[in-house]
Motif scaffolding. Structure first.
Motif, PDB file in Angstrom:
ATOM      1  N   MET A  35       0.838  -1.188   0.000  1.00  0.00           N
ATOM      2  CA  MET A  35       0.000   0.000   0.000  1.00  0.00           C
ATOM      3  C   MET A  35       0.879   1.246   0.000  1.00  0.00           C
ATOM      4  N   SER A  66       5.269  -1.665   3.680  1.00  0.00           N
ATOM      5  CA  SER A  66       3.890  -1.837   4.151  1.00  0.00           C
ATOM      6  C   SER A  66       3.474  -3.304   4.092  1.00  0.00           C
ATOM      7  N   GLY A  78       2.824  -5.447   7.502  1.00  0.00           N
ATOM      8  CA  GLY A  78       1.528  -6.111   7.663  1.00  0.00           C
ATOM      9  C   GLY A  78       1.679  -7.577   8.019  1.00  0.00           C
ATOM     10  N   TRP A 112      -6.105  -5.559  11.657  1.00  0.00           N
ATOM     11  CA  TRP A 112      -7.293  -4.929  11.098  1.00  0.00           C
ATOM     12  C   TRP A 112      -7.519  -3.541  11.688  1.00  0.00           C
ATOM     13  N   ASN A 151      -5.076  -1.129  10.019  1.00  0.00           N
ATOM     14  CA  ASN A 151      -5.480  -0.893   8.633  1.00  0.00           C
ATOM     15  C   ASN A 151      -6.738  -0.037   8.570  1.00  0.00           C
ATOM     16  N   TYR A 152      -7.676  -0.313   9.453  1.00  0.00           N
ATOM     17  CA  TYR A 152      -8.947   0.413   9.465  1.00  0.00           C
ATOM     18  C   TYR A 152      -8.725   1.883   9.790  1.00  0.00           C
ATOM     19  N   THR A 167      -9.648   5.094  -1.982  1.00  0.00           N
ATOM     20  CA  THR A 167      -8.852   3.931  -2.394  1.00  0.00           C
ATOM     21  C   THR A 167      -8.777   3.916  -3.909  1.00  0.00           C
TER      22      THR A 167
END
Length: 483
Positions: A328, A365, A369, A382, A385-386, A395
């Motif tokens: 990302m 990234s 992750g 999560w 990321n959220y 996005t």
């Protein structure tokens, strides 16, 4: 599904576990428009003879052992359970309610409304492998719903094309897109002196550190509030869908106007210009010139960019392996109320993307992750990321499709499009190119962006304006050289 430990079960990858987290649960929607209808029996025959039913990911259940660890378990699939005939009456009614006249526009609207509903309210059943094919016979359309845990856009496009054939050569598999940018950069490095190599290394280290810190800060730092930004809970809001269509010839013409520019540079220039136009429409004189809007972009990290041959993707020791292998990037675009030269948007986008290419942000990234998933589990990964998604504005992704026209079971393919299930962004954009055209499909939270068709027009007009500016610049250069 909870199960006893199975000796032949295969554990999920960290990315697969993240995508299967209940609050994440990301589904990819691949839209295949056809020039002729296919009935359900034809679709079953196509699927039954495709690579899909041979691939272990598409023939396995996701099960959890007694410790809660996720695994893939191979089963015998029932194709009938994966083929779904869309309700023609409800699709027709939705188009009629939308005020369209039953022609091409109503068909497009019906497909968009169906996709918008799927993106929010229809999870995939976990008592079968995590994919479905929805058949919209009345609209000459197939929708592949595939859980992101099974693979990313590159993997899935490669598998789909292995089932297709070239329209001009019915026995030939479509050629795969090739990402020329990396090839050019690697070949141009030959003959560089040690000072250039050292300078490149220093830039890589500096840009990587700066962008990595900026990425981590996005857990706490948010974009300014604008008429397009989402936030926590927006993934559950009702959606609308629209498509901005571009001619690749137009994008290439614009690309030539700025030395070293790429199609991705043009795309981000168009997005920057188009969003500026749209924000002017929604909030005239309310936003500060130069306001930053941060996009979260997905980039392919395989050694060979672009689409891959399916046989190569299936090799476990391949650098172009199957699955989810993308990083990302934070890609900012900037609001500008006026611009004397439309190509300024492209120049700013190119400068920003060039710096990103010199960094390791995408790889960092991806690896961070994986570390978070391995050490702390999907819940923590999560949450982080959220928060990053909630603190950015949109996005975006771009997958290169086949350059020639293709057929599916002998039926010509009219278009290829893609999107994903809802995210906390109010605007998600996925571009797929095919046979001289690039379609940017936009999924929006309709209570935040009620007019996505107008936003699509802003993007299309932005490209045409850049094309005119590029033609004028070329003509001016020719006149100067002629004198």
């Amino acid at each position: 599904m909870v199960s006893d430990d199975g000796g032949d079960d295969e554990p999920l990858t960290p990315a697969g576990r993240l995508f299967l987290h209940p609050e994440m649960n990301t589904i990819i929607h691949c839209v295949i428009g056809l020039q002729q209808p296919l009935d359900v029996d034809q679709v079953k025959s196509i699927v039954g003879s495709s690579f899909m039913v041979q691939h272990p990911r598409f023939t396995s259940l996701m099960v959890r052992d007694r410790r809660g660890k996720e695994h893939w378990r191979k089963i015998q699939i029932e194709i009938d359970r994966h083929i779904i005939l869309a309700d023609h009456h409800s699709l027709t009614t939705a188009a009629a309610d939308d005020g369209t006249d039953g022609g091409v526009d109503s068909s497009s609207r019906a497909i968009s409304d169906y996709l918008a509903e799927l993106s929010v309210s229809t999870p995939l059943s976990t008592d079968k492998p995590l994919w479905e094919v929805h058949v919209l016979t009345a609209h000459n359309c197939l929708i592949l719903r595939i859980h992101h845990a099974l693979g990313d856009g590159i993997s899935l496009m490669s598998m789909f094309l292995a089932t297709c054939r070239k329209a001009a050569e019915p026995e030939a598999i479509p050629s795969m897109g090739v990402g020329g940018d990396r090839e050019k950069s690697s070949s141009s490095s030959v003959g560089r002196n040690w000072r250039e190599i050292l300078s490149g290394f220093v830039k890589m280290v500096v840009f990587s550190l700066v962008f990595a810190v900026e990425f981590l800060l996005r857990i706490w730092v948010s974009d300014r509030k604008t008429p397009i930004i989402g936030g926590a809970g927006v993934e559950l809001w009702p959606r609308k869908l629209a498509v901005a269509s571009f001619r690749l010839e137009d994008m290439k013409a614009v690309k030539k106007a700025v030395a070293g520019a790429t199609i991705n540079d043009v795309l981000f220039g168009v997005v920057s210009s188009g969003l500026s136009r749209y924000l002017d429409h929604r909030s005239p004189n309310a936003l500060q010139n130069g306001l930053r809007l941060t996009g979260l972009a997905m980039v392919n990290l395989r050694e060979q960019p672009g689409l891959q041959e399916l046989s190569n993707l299936m090799k476990s020791n391949s650098g172009s392996r199957w699955g989810n292998k993308f990083g990302m990037l934070l890609l900012p675009v900037y609001y500008h109320k006026t611009s004397d030269n439309p190509l300024d948007y492209l120049k700013r986008a190119k400068t920003m993307i060039d710096r990103k290419k010199q960094s390791l942000e995408g790889h960092l990234s991806y690896n961070i992750g994986n570390i978070l998933m391995s050490w702390f589990g999907p819940k923590v990964a999560w949450i982080l990321n959220y928060r990053i998604m909630c603190n950015t504005s949109f996005t975006i992704s771009n997958v290169v499709g086949p350059q020639e026209e293709i057929t599916l079971a002998g039926v010509p393919v009219a278009y290829l499009r893609a999107n994903t299930s809802s995210l906390p962004h109010a605007l998600t954009m996925h571009m797929v190119s095919y046979a001289g055209r690039a379609d940017l499909q936009m999924l929006v939270a309709k209570d935040i962006i009620p007019d996505p068709e107008f936003l699509a027009k802003c993007f299309q007009d932005a490209l045409l304006e850049m094309k005119e500016a590029a033609a004028a610049a070329t003509l001016s250069t020719q006149n100067i050289e002629g004198n």
